[in-house]
Scaffold this motif. Structure first.
Motif, PDB file in Angstrom:
ATOM      1  N   HIS B  15       0.822  -1.213   0.000  1.00  0.00           N
ATOM      2  CA  HIS B  15       0.000   0.000   0.000  1.00  0.00           C
ATOM      3  C   HIS B  15       0.860   1.270   0.000  1.00  0.00           C
ATOM      4  O   HIS B  15       2.003   1.243   0.446  1.00  0.00           O
ATOM      5  N   VAL B  16       0.275   2.345  -0.468  1.00  0.00           N
ATOM      6  CA  VAL B  16       0.994   3.619  -0.556  1.00  0.00           C
ATOM      7  C   VAL B  16       1.537   4.042   0.815  1.00  0.00           C
ATOM      8  O   VAL B  16       0.860   3.867   1.838  1.00  0.00           O
ATOM      9  N   HIS B  18       3.661   2.729   2.751  1.00  0.00           N
ATOM     10  CA  HIS B  18       3.992   1.724   3.760  1.00  0.00           C
ATOM     11  C   HIS B  18       5.499   1.477   3.881  1.00  0.00           C
ATOM     12  O   HIS B  18       5.942   0.755   4.754  1.00  0.00           O
ATOM     13  N   GLY B  19       6.271   2.095   2.948  1.00  0.00           N
ATOM     14  CA  GLY B  19       7.722   2.049   3.117  1.00  0.00           C
ATOM     15  C   GLY B  19       8.493   1.195   2.127  1.00  0.00           C
ATOM     16  O   GLY B  19       9.624   0.792   2.406  1.00  0.00           O
ATOM     17  N   LYS B  20       7.913   0.956   0.947  1.00  0.00           N
ATOM     18  CA  LYS B  20       8.579   0.119  -0.065  1.00  0.00           C
ATOM     19  C   LYS B  20       9.911   0.710  -0.514  1.00  0.00           C
ATOM     20  O   LYS B  20      10.946   0.043  -0.499  1.00  0.00           O
ATOM     21  N   ASN B 145       6.429  -3.457   8.344  1.00  0.00           N
ATOM     22  CA  ASN B 145       7.371  -2.333   8.475  1.00  0.00           C
ATOM     23  C   ASN B 145       6.892  -1.314   9.523  1.00  0.00           C
ATOM     24  O   ASN B 145       5.755  -1.358   9.967  1.00  0.00           O
ATOM     25  N   LEU B 149       6.927   2.309  15.195  1.00  0.00           N
ATOM     26  CA  LEU B 149       5.716   3.059  15.559  1.00  0.00           C
ATOM     27  C   LEU B 149       4.788   2.272  16.485  1.00  0.00           C
ATOM     28  O   LEU B 149       3.874   2.838  17.080  1.00  0.00           O
ATOM     29  N   ALA B 183      12.312  -0.122   8.446  1.00  0.00           N
ATOM     30  CA  ALA B 183      13.214   0.170   7.329  1.00  0.00           C
ATOM     31  C   ALA B 183      13.986   1.454   7.596  1.00  0.00           C
ATOM     32  O   ALA B 183      15.198   1.516   7.405  1.00  0.00           O
ATOM     33  N   HIS B 185      14.876   2.883  10.265  1.00  0.00           N
ATOM     34  CA  HIS B 185      15.909   2.756  11.295  1.00  0.00           C
ATOM     35  C   HIS B 185      16.826   1.560  11.077  1.00  0.00           C
ATOM     36  O   HIS B 185      17.695   1.289  11.904  1.00  0.00           O
TER      37      HIS B 185
HETATM   38  N1  LIG Z   1       8.677   5.577  11.387  1.00  0.00           N
HETATM   39  C1  LIG Z   1       8.997   4.969  10.279  1.00  0.00           C
HETATM   40  N2  LIG Z   1       8.771   5.562   9.112  1.00  0.00           N
HETATM   41  C2  LIG Z   1       9.092   4.919   7.993  1.00  0.00           C
HETATM   42  C3  LIG Z   1       9.668   3.637   8.015  1.00  0.00           C
HETATM   43  N3  LIG Z   1       9.881   3.226   6.742  1.00  0.00           N
HETATM   44  C4  LIG Z   1       9.447   4.243   5.951  1.00  0.00           C
HETATM   45  N4  LIG Z   1       8.978   5.266   6.705  1.00  0.00           N
HETATM   46  C5  LIG Z   1       8.436   6.525   6.202  1.00  0.00           C
HETATM   47  O1  LIG Z   1       7.215   6.299   5.507  1.00  0.00           O
HETATM   48  C6  LIG Z   1       7.082   7.243   4.469  1.00  0.00           C
HETATM   49  C7  LIG Z   1       6.793   6.538   3.172  1.00  0.00           C
HETATM   50  O2  LIG Z   1       7.888   5.747   2.795  1.00  0.00           O
HETATM   51  P1  LIG Z   1       8.159   5.335   1.309  1.00  0.00           P
HETATM   52  O3  LIG Z   1       9.317   4.425   1.307  1.00  0.00           O
HETATM   53  O4  LIG Z   1       8.186   6.508   0.414  1.00  0.00           O
HETATM   54  O5  LIG Z   1       6.813   4.526   1.031  1.00  0.00           O
HETATM   55  P2  LIG Z   1       6.403   3.732  -0.276  1.00  0.00           P
HETATM   56  O6  LIG Z   1       5.744   2.496   0.154  1.00  0.00           O
HETATM   57  O7  LIG Z   1       7.569   3.589  -1.162  1.00  0.00           O
HETATM   58  O8  LIG Z   1       5.322   4.735  -0.896  1.00  0.00           O
HETATM   59  P3  LIG Z   1       4.759   4.743  -2.416  1.00  0.00           P
HETATM   60  O9  LIG Z   1       5.847   4.247  -3.275  1.00  0.00           O
HETATM   61  O10 LIG Z   1       4.383   6.134  -2.710  1.00  0.00           O
HETATM   62  O11 LIG Z   1       3.599   3.811  -2.407  1.00  0.00           O
HETATM   63  C8  LIG Z   1       8.382   8.031   4.427  1.00  0.00           C
HETATM   64  O12 LIG Z   1       8.211   9.264   5.012  1.00  0.00           O
HETATM   65  C9  LIG Z   1       9.341   7.177   5.205  1.00  0.00           C
HETATM   66  O13 LIG Z   1      10.379   7.870   5.815  1.00  0.00           O
HETATM   67  C10 LIG Z   1       9.921   3.029   9.260  1.00  0.00           C
HETATM   68  O14 LIG Z   1      10.429   1.945   9.396  1.00  0.00           O
HETATM   69  N5  LIG Z   1       9.550   3.746  10.366  1.00  0.00           N
END
Ligand SMILES: Nc1nc2c(ncn2[C@@H]2O[C@H](COP(=O)(O)OP(=O)(O)OP(=O)(O)O)[C@@H](O)[C@H]2O)c(=O)[nH]1
Ligand SMILES: [Mg+2]
Lengths: 266, 575
Positions: B15-16, B18-20, B145, B149, B183, B185
């Motif tokens: 999902h969007v 979520h930290g991919k 991930n 939190l 991810a 950290h």
């Molecule tokens: N607290 C916390 N925040 C995280 C963690 N991993 C990612 N984030 C944060 O979550 C937000 C989204 O992370 P992305 O990696 O851009 O997420 P994504 O899944 O790639 O998002 P899309 O590609 O747009 O779907 C960012 O602000 C990250 O810094 C984690 O382990 N802990």
């Protein structure tokens, strides 16, 4: 099949798709290592023949050795060569002193656009790779450009299972990227394996060599003593510096390449 | 670099937000796979934008992506472990960019499905799970991930694990592992985290080395779809990529759907070192064959004993990503391997909401992001396999207008298989019974007809001009008096189909589609036949028998053979 066999097979498949699908097809040849590898791949794909012309967009700022190498190879490989210059811009005194990005846009992007319009190309084969820089990493293998060569990068068509985009309105063209999935090391390993001849500039003279070839005023040399392909491979294994670090246009601002490429840059 | 190393493509989905991208960025960072300056550049961009540092910027290269903190399009990066090389594919999570997610995921063999521990399972977590199952990606780990939190809580982790397992199992996706990570950290990414001592598995980096790569396709039945035919010099080279199996010089091969048999004469090459007698799956090759038939792009080369399915109707599961709905009775273009054919959606059997798994039976359309089970009918017969038997030749895309709008996998044959043989040229079609065989069956005391194996003959195809109980000459015409069409057979091949009105007398025999000789011996006969035919068309059906008795000689090219009993009467065309 080893890693290089797989890369080669995929590139040949892409070249053959492009040849089958586009009546008007040309391959951009920048004389550099990547497009020279593509030339080799084309010879393999078509069993020693090159059934489309090769295009060199000549900025007139190229290093002289490159032009000599180009003309000799074109004869040896028996290929049809189209050399094009944006004469209008050159006559008006265009050069890197007018600003690097302005110069790139005029002599390369606009020059290329003129070739596309003049020869009505439907397909243009280019030797870009994903690992070169950010906007290229997001490219499709068959990537559409509109009639002004613009790239609508935030709305790219789906591409899956090697079913490429071959339907588009007249006037648009497709940029075909047969070596998108290769990285710099793959290119050198392949050159070594296939014994592909390259322009001398890649090999060190007096402790310096070119790692990436562009126009003379905007391409820097790196310190190196590598005089064979094997030595270059060894050198690359131990470096952490990016390949295009010597290319001035990449460094201008964080999104310089994205902007250039949106307007049709290769 | 060691070129003999294995490469595995892994896609990261979910999902969007979520930290991919962060998972990938962190993996690259921790394994020192980034070029010098990459991190500094990201720091600079973050500062310019007045935003905190993001690992995701390493992948989200577009200005628009960095500005909005969202991945728009897929990208691929390479990195390596001691065991092998990886191509790691970042996919966008936003629903609007599902087409880009699919573009990325389609080239992967394994997947990491990321779920935000705090937000839990969301719409795209499920939809992406569903897409993985459709793409045939069976190797998957779920990464829970942002454990930071939820204070690295084992209990919450287990809840997510249980809920997601329930959903995925119903799709026959069985995640091999669930890994709790943070991810951002770097917890449980390259090394085990001391914040989660309760986790007994491997960190991500070690876990991906445990994915077992698919076995090669060399051992499967040969599938070599023709990509193109070259005649640059005196060689006539059939070029293409072998999608499965192995082929050797001298092998007997079958070309489908035209049903031609020949042998491999040579395997072509440009540089001497590429010379070989054996080629196999994954290679882009060129061969010459002994009999120079007319071959064309799209035909499948296989061994004679292991042919692909040839049919014009089949069942499929597909995902739709078009702006316009997928509807019945509309013409689409279908691309499968190197084949391209017009098709229509004959039936939409089920539309499935990929996130709730709710079914809508007998829907009339599928909307963007829907998954549907459909029956597809192609304009002419094509070759394929069921996806479960061969992925490369069991999947296809659907083009609507200029774009690929759907992707699907063949799940089986439709009940209504083609039941008649026909000659076809684009829209013109003549149903033929002239290849049926007639026997006098002694045990039954009567004449019995045995139908030939249903088959579509296209222009250039060889036709079975000699059967067990019939024998037509090499050159003849087949006149369909109802449709007023004439099929021209020359040298036992279907050469053309034209309108009867464009034909004049030819000194070769004509038959009707049943195989009866039409008694035309001269130009005058031909004129009279044309007049009678015109009259027949204006009168009622009752006159047909009279017409047939006057003009047709059913037995001229046939004989009736005796048979003891009607056992094993299935006949195959011998061509
Ligand atoms: N607290 C916390 N925040 C995280 C963690 N991993 C990612 N984030 C944060 O979550 C937000 C989204 O992370 P992305 O990696 O851009 O997420 P994504 O899944 O790639 O998002 P899309 O590609 O747009 O779907 C960012 O602000 C990250 O810094 C984690 O382990 N802990
Ligand atoms: Mg992302």
């Amino acid at each position: 099949m080893d890693h290089l066999d797989r890369l080669e097979a995929q590139s040949i498949f892409i070249l053959r798709e492009a040849y089958k699908k586009f009546g008007k097809l040309g391959m951009l040849w920048s004389i550099g290592k990547d497009s020279t590898v593509m030339l080799w791949l084309a010879k393999k794909a078509f069993f020693g023949h090159c059934p489309f012309p090769f295009i060199h967009v000549d900025t007139t700022h190229k290093i002289p050795e490159m032009i000599a190498f180009r003309d000799r190879m074109a004869k040896e490989y028996n290929i049809e060569l189209i050399v094009h210059k944006n004469q209008e811009a050159l006559d008006a005194g265009m050069g890197p002193d007018k600003g690097r990005l302005v110069c790139c846009k005029a002599l390369k992007t606009d020059g290329l656009q003129q070739v596309v319009t003049k020869y009505e190309f439907e397909g243009l084969i280019l030797g870009i790779r994903r690992d070169e820089e950010g906007s290229r990493s997001k490219e499709r293998v068959f990537s559409e450009r509109n009639k002004d060569s613009e790239w609508d990068y935030t709305n790219q068509a789906p591409e899956l299972w090697d079913q490429f985009k071959t339907d588009f309105p007249k006037g648009n063209h497709i940029r075909v990227h047969p070596i998108l999935h290769w990285n710099e090391m793959d290119i050198w390993a392949y050159i070594e394996r296939e014994k592909i001849e390259l322009v001398d500039l890649y090999f060190a003279k007096n402790g310096k060599r070119y790692r990436s070839l562009g126009c003379a005023p905007c391409t820097g040399q790196i310190d190196s003593n590598a005089v064979t392909v094997a030595q270059i491979i060894e050198e690359l294994k131990n470096t952490k510096v990016g390949e295009r670090a010597g290319r001035a246009q990449d460094q201008e601002d964080s999104y310089a390449m994205q902007k250039l490429r949106k307007d049709g840059y290769m | 670099m060691d070129i003999a190393r294995e490469v595995l493509n892994i896609v990261v989905v979910g999902h969007v937000d979520h930290g991919k991208s962060t998972v990938i960025g962190r993996l690259l960072y921790d394994t020192k796979s980034l070029p010098e300056g990459a991190i500094d550049r990201v720091k600079k961009i973050a500062k310019e934008k007045g935003k905190p540092f993001e690992y995701a910027y390493l992948l989200d290269a577009f200005e628009e992506e960095q500005k909005q903190g969202i991945t728009i399009d897929t990208t691929q990066l390479q990195f390596r472990t001691d065991k092998r090389d990886y191509v790691i594919i970042d996919a966008p999570g936003h629903k609007e960019f599902l087409k880009n997610m699919i573009s990325g995921a389609a080239s992967a063999e394994a997947a990491l499905l990321i779920i935000d521990a705090n937000e839990g399972i969301q719409e795209q977590s499920k939809r992406h799970g569903y897409i993985l199952s459709l793409l045939g990606i069976q190797k998957a780990y779920v990464l829970v991930n942002k454990m930071d939190l939820i204070q690295y809580s084992e209990e919450k982790f287990n809840n997510i694990k249980q809920e997601m397992n329930e959903f995925l199992h119903s799709l026959h996706v069985y995640p091999l592992k669930y890994i709790p990570v943070s991810a951002f950290h770097g917890e449980n990414i390259t090394a085990l985290s001391d914040k989660m001592p309760w986790y007994k598995g491997e960190p991500v980096l070690e876990a991906i080395d445990l994915f077992e790569k698919d076995k090669g396709l060399e051992g499967k039945p040969l599938r070599f779809p023709i990509q193109d035919v070259y005649k640059f010099d005196n060689r006539r080279i059939i070029a293409g990529r072998i999608e499965a199996g192995t082929l050797k010089t001298g092998d007997e091969i079958l070309i489908s759907p035209s049903n031609k048999v020949t042998k491999v004469k040579s395997i072509e090459y440009w540089v001497e070192k590429d010379k070989t007698e054996s080629i196999s799956a994954g290679m882009s090759v060129g061969i010459t064959v002994e009999d120079e038939f007319f071959n064309q792009r799209g035909e499948f080369i296989s061994h004679t004993y292991d042919a692909p399915i040839t049919a014009d109707t089949f069942k499929a599961s597909l995902f739709w990503m078009g702006k316009n709905d997928l509807v019945k009775n509309k013409e689409y273009k279908l691309k499968l391997a190197t084949q391209e054919v017009e098709c229509e959606i004959y039936a939409i059997n089920k539309v499935i909401d990929a996130t709730t798994l709710e079914n809508l039976e007998n829907a009339s359309q599928a909307k963007t992001n829907d998954v549907a089970e459909v029956t597809i009918k192609t304009k002419r017969e094509i070759c394929f396999d069921e996806f479960k038997n061969n992925q490369n030749t069991g999947r296809f895309v659907i083009v609507d207008g200029y774009d690929v709008c759907g992707g699907g996998i063949v799940t089986g044959l439709a009940q209504e298989r083609q039941s008649v043989s026909k000659f076809s040229k684009q829209d013109d079609e003549i149903v033929v019974k002239c290849f049926d065989e007639y026997y006098y069956v002694l045990s039954e005391g009567g004449i019995k007809k045995v139908e030939g194996v249903p088959h579509s003959f296209n222009i250039g195809d060889v036709i079975p001009s000699t059967g067990v109980t019939y024998e037509y000459p090499a050159d003849f015409n087949v006149v369909d008096i109802k449709k007023r069409l004439v099929a021209k057979i020359r040298k036992s091949k279907l050469q053309d189909i034209t309108s009867f009105d464009e034909c004049s007398y030819e000194s070769i025999p004509s038959i009707d589609p049943q195989g009866a000789f039409i008694k035309i011996h001269s130009a005058e006969d031909f004129t009279k036949f044309a007049i009678d035919l015109a009259k027949l068309q204006q009168s009622e059906n009752s006159k047909i028998a009279a017409f047939a008795n006057e003009w047709f000689d059913f037995m001229k090219f046939r004989q009736i053979r005796y048979l003891n009993e009607t056992k094993s009467l299935e006949i195959e065309y011998q061509i």
